[in-house]
Design a protein around this motif. Structure first.
Motif, PDB file in Angstrom:
ATOM      1  N   VAL A  73      88.679  49.068  22.135  1.00 44.05           N
ATOM      2  CA  VAL A  73      87.777  48.517  22.849  1.00 44.05           C
ATOM      3  C   VAL A  73      86.384  48.997  23.341  1.00 44.05           C
ATOM      4  O   VAL A  73      86.634  50.511  23.522  1.00 44.05           O
ATOM      5  N   VAL A  74      85.320  48.747  23.706  1.00 45.20           N
ATOM      6  CA  VAL A  74      84.432  49.380  24.342  1.00 45.20           C
ATOM      7  C   VAL A  74      84.106  48.589  25.796  1.00 45.20           C
ATOM      8  O   VAL A  74      84.011  47.591  25.898  1.00 45.20           O
ATOM      9  N   ILE A  75      84.160  49.619  26.833  1.00 47.30           N
ATOM     10  CA  ILE A  75      83.930  49.067  28.069  1.00 47.30           C
ATOM     11  C   ILE A  75      82.425  49.601  28.481  1.00 47.30           C
ATOM     12  O   ILE A  75      82.385  50.658  28.482  1.00 47.30           O
ATOM     13  N   ASP A 106      82.066  56.507  22.246  1.00 45.86           N
ATOM     14  CA  ASP A 106      81.685  57.972  22.098  1.00 45.86           C
ATOM     15  C   ASP A 106      80.270  58.038  21.578  1.00 45.86           C
ATOM     16  O   ASP A 106      79.748  57.978  20.079  1.00 45.86           O
ATOM     17  N   PRO A 107      79.386  58.550  22.510  1.00 44.44           N
ATOM     18  CA  PRO A 107      78.038  58.901  22.039  1.00 44.44           C
ATOM     19  C   PRO A 107      77.735  59.654  20.936  1.00 44.44           C
ATOM     20  O   PRO A 107      76.698  59.654  20.175  1.00 44.44           O
ATOM     21  N   ALA A 108      78.722  60.864  20.573  1.00 46.34           N
ATOM     22  CA  ALA A 108      78.499  61.556  19.532  1.00 46.34           C
ATOM     23  C   ALA A 108      78.677  60.491  18.154  1.00 46.34           C
ATOM     24  O   ALA A 108      78.032  60.885  17.271  1.00 46.34           O
ATOM     25  N   VAL A 109      79.505  59.603  18.059  1.00 41.45           N
ATOM     26  CA  VAL A 109      79.490  58.721  17.056  1.00 41.45           C
ATOM     27  C   VAL A 109      78.256  57.918  16.712  1.00 41.45           C
ATOM     28  O   VAL A 109      77.530  57.940  15.692  1.00 41.45           O
ATOM     29  N   LEU A 110      77.568  57.715  17.798  1.00 49.62           N
ATOM     30  CA  LEU A 110      76.267  56.861  17.955  1.00 49.62           C
ATOM     31  C   LEU A 110      75.100  57.873  17.203  1.00 49.62           C
ATOM     32  O   LEU A 110      74.281  57.312  16.485  1.00 49.62           O
ATOM     33  N   ASP A 111      75.412  59.073  17.626  1.00 47.41           N
ATOM     34  CA  ASP A 111      74.303  60.027  17.142  1.00 47.41           C
ATOM     35  C   ASP A 111      74.352  60.000  15.678  1.00 47.41           C
ATOM     36  O   ASP A 111      73.547  60.023  14.949  1.00 47.41           O
ATOM     37  N   GLU A 112      75.750  60.171  15.270  1.00 45.35           N
ATOM     38  CA  GLU A 112      75.859  60.258  13.815  1.00 45.35           C
ATOM     39  C   GLU A 112      75.463  58.803  12.892  1.00 45.35           C
ATOM     40  O   GLU A 112      74.809  59.093  12.128  1.00 45.35           O
ATOM     41  N   LEU A 113      75.834  57.851  13.506  1.00 44.36           N
ATOM     42  CA  LEU A 113      75.286  56.538  13.061  1.00 44.36           C
ATOM     43  C   LEU A 113      73.591  56.480  13.037  1.00 44.36           C
ATOM     44  O   LEU A 113      73.237  56.038  11.959  1.00 44.36           O
ATOM     45  N   ALA A 114      73.124  57.011  14.130  1.00 46.35           N
ATOM     46  CA  ALA A 114      71.642  56.980  14.199  1.00 46.35           C
ATOM     47  C   ALA A 114      70.872  57.983  13.099  1.00 46.35           C
ATOM     48  O   ALA A 114      69.940  57.522  12.509  1.00 46.35           O
ATOM     49  N   LEU A 128      69.599  52.716  22.683  1.00 49.00           N
ATOM     50  CA  LEU A 128      69.239  52.143  24.081  1.00 49.00           C
ATOM     51  C   LEU A 128      69.718  52.670  25.291  1.00 49.00           C
ATOM     52  O   LEU A 128      69.464  52.497  26.298  1.00 49.00           O
ATOM     53  N   SER A 129      71.044  53.595  25.096  1.00 51.65           N
ATOM     54  CA  SER A 129      71.747  54.408  25.946  1.00 51.65           C
ATOM     55  C   SER A 129      72.603  55.152  25.055  1.00 51.65           C
ATOM     56  O   SER A 129      72.691  55.266  23.845  1.00 51.65           O
ATOM     57  N   PRO A 130      73.381  56.095  26.085  1.00 53.67           N
ATOM     58  CA  PRO A 130      74.148  56.855  25.292  1.00 53.67           C
ATOM     59  C   PRO A 130      75.252  56.088  24.517  1.00 53.67           C
ATOM     60  O   PRO A 130      76.073  56.388  23.357  1.00 53.67           O
ATOM     61  N   ALA A 152      80.247  49.356   9.487  1.00 52.17           N
ATOM     62  CA  ALA A 152      81.504  49.074   9.560  1.00 52.17           C
ATOM     63  C   ALA A 152      82.322  49.890   8.729  1.00 52.17           C
ATOM     64  O   ALA A 152      83.662  49.604   8.386  1.00 52.17           O
ATOM     65  N   ARG A 153      82.054  50.921   8.205  1.00 47.50           N
ATOM     66  CA  ARG A 153      83.023  51.856   7.547  1.00 47.50           C
ATOM     67  C   ARG A 153      84.037  52.169   8.582  1.00 47.50           C
ATOM     68  O   ARG A 153      84.034  52.175   9.713  1.00 47.50           O
ATOM     69  N   PRO A 154      85.361  52.399   7.876  1.00 51.55           N
ATOM     70  CA  PRO A 154      86.521  52.571   8.536  1.00 51.55           C
ATOM     71  C   PRO A 154      86.416  53.920   9.700  1.00 51.55           C
ATOM     72  O   PRO A 154      86.927  54.049  10.822  1.00 51.55           O
ATOM     73  N   ARG A 155      85.629  54.977   9.351  1.00 53.60           N
ATOM     74  CA  ARG A 155      85.410  55.952  10.240  1.00 53.60           C
ATOM     75  C   ARG A 155      84.971  55.668  11.683  1.00 53.60           C
ATOM     76  O   ARG A 155      85.311  56.304  12.681  1.00 53.60           O
ATOM     77  N   TYR A 156      84.194  54.426  11.781  1.00 53.08           N
ATOM     78  CA  TYR A 156      83.737  54.094  13.135  1.00 53.08           C
ATOM     79  C   TYR A 156      84.551  52.926  13.632  1.00 53.08           C
ATOM     80  O   TYR A 156      84.110  52.472  14.720  1.00 53.08           O
ATOM     81  N   LYS A 157      85.407  52.567  13.113  1.00 53.27           N
ATOM     82  CA  LYS A 157      86.401  51.377  13.686  1.00 53.27           C
ATOM     83  C   LYS A 157      86.956  51.585  14.967  1.00 53.27           C
ATOM     84  O   LYS A 157      86.772  50.708  15.883  1.00 53.27           O
ATOM     85  N   SER A 158      87.277  52.867  15.272  1.00 52.73           N
ATOM     86  CA  SER A 158      88.053  52.889  16.675  1.00 52.73           C
ATOM     87  C   SER A 158      87.158  53.087  17.895  1.00 52.73           C
ATOM     88  O   SER A 158      87.561  53.247  18.764  1.00 52.73           O
TER      89      SER A 158
END
Length: 176
Positions: A73-75, A106-114, A128-130, A152-158
């Motif tokens: 979940v993301v809260i 995890d903001p670092a994951v969004l950094d990677e996705l971006a 939009l935010s961290p 949607a890649r499995p790496r980002y699922k969690s």
């Protein structure tokens, strides 16, 4: 008491089917109040005397135990949710384009996705935010959009989940 929006990853897609009534019943066993589910895609609003991290741990453990799947979940608290909505430059209601927000614990994951998403020709992203990246997709082509396939890649699922901007607005309204 803090108001929270809880976004479950992968509910009612890919074989993980939860009835929202069952989800509410399960969540009622946690120290939450004003629990409400929205839509059938795993969106919950509630209040709790806990931090976002504590709530994340409680909800994920409950879902894993009660429903037997790898729950993530993301809260967001209400201030975070409002800031994300206010920062989104894309329209909530446009017949030709859907506005999406990818949320992450995890903001670092969004950094990677971006970083990776920015390398794909034609992909438009805005941080939009961290905890959030906004992106548009042509109506009817969301699942085929390059950023949708990347996120949607499995790496980002969690750590990530994506919602239409309209869903975030419904959650905000439910918290009011």
């Amino acid at each position: 008491m803090t108001k929270f929006a809880v976004f479950l990853r992968g509910i009612n897609v890919g074989g993980i089917n939860l009835k929202m009534a069952d989800l509410r019943t399960a969540l009622a066993t946690l120290p939450l109040t004003k629990v409400k589910t929205l839509l059938a895609s795993g969106n919950v609003v509630c209040t709790a005397e806990a931090s976002a991290g504590e709530l994340k741990s409680m909800v994920e453990a409950l879902l894993r135990e009660r429903f037997g799947y790898d729950a993530w979940v993301v809260i967001l608290d209400d201030a975070q949710l409002n800031a994300i909505i206010d920062a989104c430059p894309y329209p909530a209601d446009d017949a030709s384009t859907h506005s999406y927000v990818t949320l992450s614990s995890d903001p670092a994951v969004l950094d990677e996705l971006a970083r990776h998403g920015g390398e794909i020709p034609g992909v438009e992203l805005v941080r939009l935010s961290p905890e959030a990246i906004g992106w548009p997709a042509a109506s009817g082509g969301t699942l085929d959009s390059p950023f949708s396939k990347l996120s949607a890649r499995p790496r980002y699922k969690s750590t990530t989940t994506t919602r239409n901007l309209r869903t975030l607005l419904k959650c905000r309204d439910a918290l009011a």
